[in-house]
Design an enzyme around this catalytic site. Structure first.
Site, PDB file in Angstrom:
ATOM      1  N   SER A 186       0.833  -1.192   0.000  1.00 23.88           N
ATOM      2  CA  SER A 186       0.000   0.000   0.000  1.00 23.88           C
ATOM      3  C   SER A 186       0.877   1.255   0.000  1.00 23.88           C
ATOM      4  CB  SER A 186      -0.972  -0.049   1.182  1.00 23.88           C
ATOM      5  OG  SER A 186      -2.022   0.873   1.015  1.00 23.88           O
ATOM      6  N   GLU A 306      -9.989  -5.425  -3.114  1.00 17.39           N
ATOM      7  CA  GLU A 306      -9.208  -4.449  -2.357  1.00 17.39           C
ATOM      8  C   GLU A 306     -10.071  -3.549  -1.468  1.00 17.39           C
ATOM      9  OE1 GLU A 306      -5.983  -3.887  -2.085  1.00 17.39           O
ATOM     10  OE2 GLU A 306      -4.981  -4.798  -3.804  1.00 17.39           O
ATOM     11  N   HIS A 362      -8.009  -5.658   0.828  1.00 11.86           N
ATOM     12  CA  HIS A 362      -6.729  -4.989   1.058  1.00 11.86           C
ATOM     13  C   HIS A 362      -6.104  -5.525   2.344  1.00 11.86           C
ATOM     14  CE1 HIS A 362      -4.131  -1.573   0.071  1.00 11.86           C
ATOM     15  NE2 HIS A 362      -4.185  -1.120   1.306  1.00 11.86           N
TER      16      HIS A 362
END
Length: 422
Positions: A186, A306, A362
């Protein structure tokens, strides 16, 4: 059984612990504490000498609770501005030159820390006979506040300083300074892309769920937000902000006028992050990122769902489309651009989805990459995952990641092939 071990570096001697066949050296300063006049300033070289107790765990940067705790669970870690530390896991400080992987955590440049149990590198170090390094860097205003005339992106400079420390010292901890992979997730992965757009310190990168420039702000946008933030914190100047208690800086992140200013920007970005200031990062980032893709072999991955980890999103079609636009498509594009410039590139997508609510969200790959399912035991996104399934995916993921770290190839074809990990 735990035993104390020592490693002799050029600055002095580290005292760490050996457990389960891996030596751990924690809370190693790679830069001076960024306090007082050094708050908001570029990192300065660490100044420790003699013998350093590295048996403990470093404090993480001051931060508010993560917006992803509903999916990942929460953590309890000591916070301090004196956070520019790293942790090293090594089979032995024996002069052997092992491959090295440096980890940069995610958290939207607002939260997280390399010193968290989630990112314990012992399993990777032992399984792959590699050296793992996890980095803390400054977060939110302390690392990314932009005021014209002042150095921008000091959190990025922290990351580079940590990598410089690794290059200079890792040979004394059983690692090879000429065989370094930088791995991030990320915000950490996007930071890697920013570093490759500057002066590359490495030529292998693992990018996990990287938005690849989406979170970067123009200097004008960052200045506008920064001025609102400083007023909310009670500072009428940059110098005044240096004297504020950390609590005032954290509270200002949630001030109504700051929340409104961020909403008015209409970008869906985090409050703080990389700034295209024209000095640390170029004002026009697109050509720099294109060139950056040609500077490192890459293993890029993302997850199928995600956005399901983020508030107000799920596994519906609209969320899936947004997640692919923000994370999936940029990862595939980066791989194509790397290949076009003569680099090796592999792609993977995590489809493991233990719950209907979070799907393959995510961060879902993190416990499999590090082999830290126990540390993630309270994570809602993993509820219902069987031990057998977890072990199988951990083994497969670590085998591929370690092959790349060693300079070899994962067991699937290069991009555009997309390997599904489920």
């Amino acid at each position: 059984m735990r035993e104390r071990v020592k490693a002799t570096l050029r600055d002095g001697t580290l005292v760490g612990v050996r457990e389960g066949g891996v030596c751990r050296y924690g809370a190693i300063p790679y830069a001076q504490a960024p306090v007082g006049d050094l708050r908001f300033a570029p990192p300065q070289p660490a100044a420790w000498r003699g013998e350093l107790d590295a048996t403990g765990t470093g404090t993480v940067a001051p931060q508010l609770a993560s917006r992803l705790r509903g999916a990942m669970g929460d953590f309890d870690a000591q916070q301090s501005e004196d956070c520019l530390h790293l942790t090293v896991w090594t089979p032995a400080a024996d002069g052997k030159r092992r491959p090295v992987v440096v980890w940069l955590h995610g958290g939207a440049w607002q939260s997280g820390g390399g010193a968290l149990d989630w990112y314990d590198g012992s399993r990777l170090a032992q399984r792959g006979d590699v050296v793992v390094v996890a980095v803390n860097y400054r977060l939110a205003a302390l690392g990314w506040l932009y005021v014209p005339g002042q150095t921008a992106n000091v959190g990025l400079l922290d990351q580079e300083a940590a990598i410089d420390w690794v290059c200079a010292n890792i040979q004394d901890l059983g690692g090879d300074p000429e065989h370094i992979t930088v791995m991030g997730q990320s915000a950490g992965a996007s930071s890697i892309c920013a570093m490759l757009a500057r002066k590359p310190r490495f030529s292998r990168a693992i990018l996990q769920s990287a938005a690849l420039g989406r979170g970067f702000r123009s200097a004008r946008q960052a200045d506008a937000l920064g001025q609102v933030f400083l007023r909310a914190a009670g500072a009428d100047s940059f110098a005044a902000a240096r004297a504020l208690p950390v609590s005032a800086l954290l509270a200002a992140q949630q001030a109504p006028e700051v929340v409104q200013a961020l909403r008015d920007e209409g970008s869906s970005r985090s409050l703080f992050g990389p700034v295209l200031d024209g000095q640390v990062l170029p004002q026009d980032i697109a050509p720099a990122l294109l060139k950056a893709a040609g500077r490192a072999d890459v293993l890029a991955c993302y997850t199928r769902d995600e956005m399901a980890a983020f508030p107000d999103h799920g596994t519906d079609a609209a969320s899936h489309q947004m997640g692919d636009a923000v994370f999936g498509a940029p990862s595939r594009l980066w791989a194509r651009q790397a290949l076009a410039q003569g680099r090796d590139a592999w792609l993977a997508r995590f489809d493991v989805a233990p719950t209907d609510r979070f799907g393959a969200c995510h961060c879902i790959e993190l416990p499999f990459v590090f082999g830290t399912l126990r540390a993630f035991a309270g994570a809602p996104m993993l509820a219902g995952l069987s031990a057998a399934h977890g072990e199988q995916l951990e083994n497969r993921t670590q085998a591929a990641w370690l092959a790349f770290i060693r300079g070899e190839a994962p067991d699937w074809p290069q991009a555009p092939h997309l390997q599904i990990l489920a």
